[in-house]
Design an enzyme around this catalytic site. Structure first.
Site: not given
Ligand code: PAF
Length: 289
Positions: A30-31, A33-34, A36-37, A149
């Site tokens: 969902m943007g 970003l850190h 973890g992403h 997480k």
């Molecule tokens: O974990 C998330 O960031 C959200 O729940 C996801 C999986 C991107 C769905 O919107």
């Protein structure tokens, strides 16, 4: 990196990649970003030839009193981070294209969705399940990567993938942590410096559980109670829940049985910020003894 905003265009690109026998990996976000992403992106790069990152603040998974409007949307910064991480396609759809006026159907995520995060956030997992299914269909990914997480989210997505025969492998990435053990999260930026310090109590409760189960204790309810005391002693900390669950079903577990996996799950408010964390525990030994 190409930025795509139209689901139909993303789907056509994905179809083409499949025809070229490219293995597609997707990292859904969902943007904001850190690390973890970015660790999910690195894992995806190891497993797949093409990495698609989705960036969509999904309105369907926010309750009426939640932080949908307040949710951070630093798009330029996110796009730069995704580009430098080596993402091939950034799929950042317009909300109106994901949920047009005629949109009606949602995904029922089953009984697991009513517990813990689900009872604290009614409708949340229906929104997650719906958008995840849409994003899998749009990106046509062979493998989808999710952080451990959000363990309950991961368990529900695995359940849906199995129950609905979804042809995408679901792969989990371990929790990325800051030096004091706090799990990285987009929500950490809401913590004041003092709250940030107190938030380390969540990880202290995990370490305690790790040490106690490590020395052979199986009385999970008692260990969780001790963890609760550790968390509650941090100034301004208000635990919503802290307990062990069966790792597959998320049903609460009081006593560990050999050969079974459990998870210590917790949600704690530090000031006005709600943090979650968890730790997986495999009870060693033979199931039949
Ligand atoms: O974990 C998330 O960031 C959200 O729940 C996801 C999986 C991107 C769905 O919107």
């Amino acid at each position: 990196m190409q930025i795509i905003t139209d689901p139909a265009e993303m789907q056509a690109i994905a179809e083409n990649l499949r025809l070229q026998r490219q293995l597609i990996g997707v990292v859904m976000t969902m943007g904001a970003l850190h690390d973890g992403h970015l660790s999910l992106v690195r894992l995806a790069q190891k497993r797949a030839g093409t990495v698609i990152m989705t960036l969509f603040v999904n309105p369907l998974q926010f309750g009426p009193d939640e932080d949908f409007e307040r949710y951070p949307r630093p798009f330029e910064q996110d796009a730069a981070l995704a580009r430098s991480a080596g993402v091939d396609y950034l799929f950042a759809p317009e909300p109106g294209l994901m949920y047009p006026e005629e949109f009606r159907c949602t995904v029922d995520p089953g009984p697991m969705a009513g517990r813990f995060e689900g009872s604290a956030r009614p409708g949340h997992f229906r929104g997650v399940a719906t958008v995840v299914l849409k994003l899998l269909n749009i990106t046509k990914a062979h493998v989808a990567f999710f952080g451990e997480k959000d363990a309950q989210q991961l368990a529900i997505i695995r359940r849906i993938a199995a129950d609905m025969n979804i042809d995408t492998r679901i792969e989990a990435a371990p929790i990325a942590r800051e030096p004091d053990g706090l799990a990285t999260s987009s929500r950490n930026i809401y913590l004041s410096p003092e709250e940030r310090e107190h938030a380390a109590a969540l990880y202290r409760a995990i370490r305690h559980a790790e040490a106690e189960t490590g020395r052979g204790r199986r009385d999970l309810a008692a260990i969780a109670k001790e963890g609760l005391a550790i968390v509650s002693s941090a100034p301004g900390a208000k635990p919503d829940y802290l307990c062990f669950v069966d790792d597959d079903t998320f049903e609460p577990a009081d006593e560990a049985a050999p050969g079974k996996a459990y998870r210590l799950v917790m949600a704690v408010r530090i000031g006005t910020t709600r943090l979650i964390d968890n730790w997986r525990y495999m009870c060693e030994g033979n199931r039949d003894t």
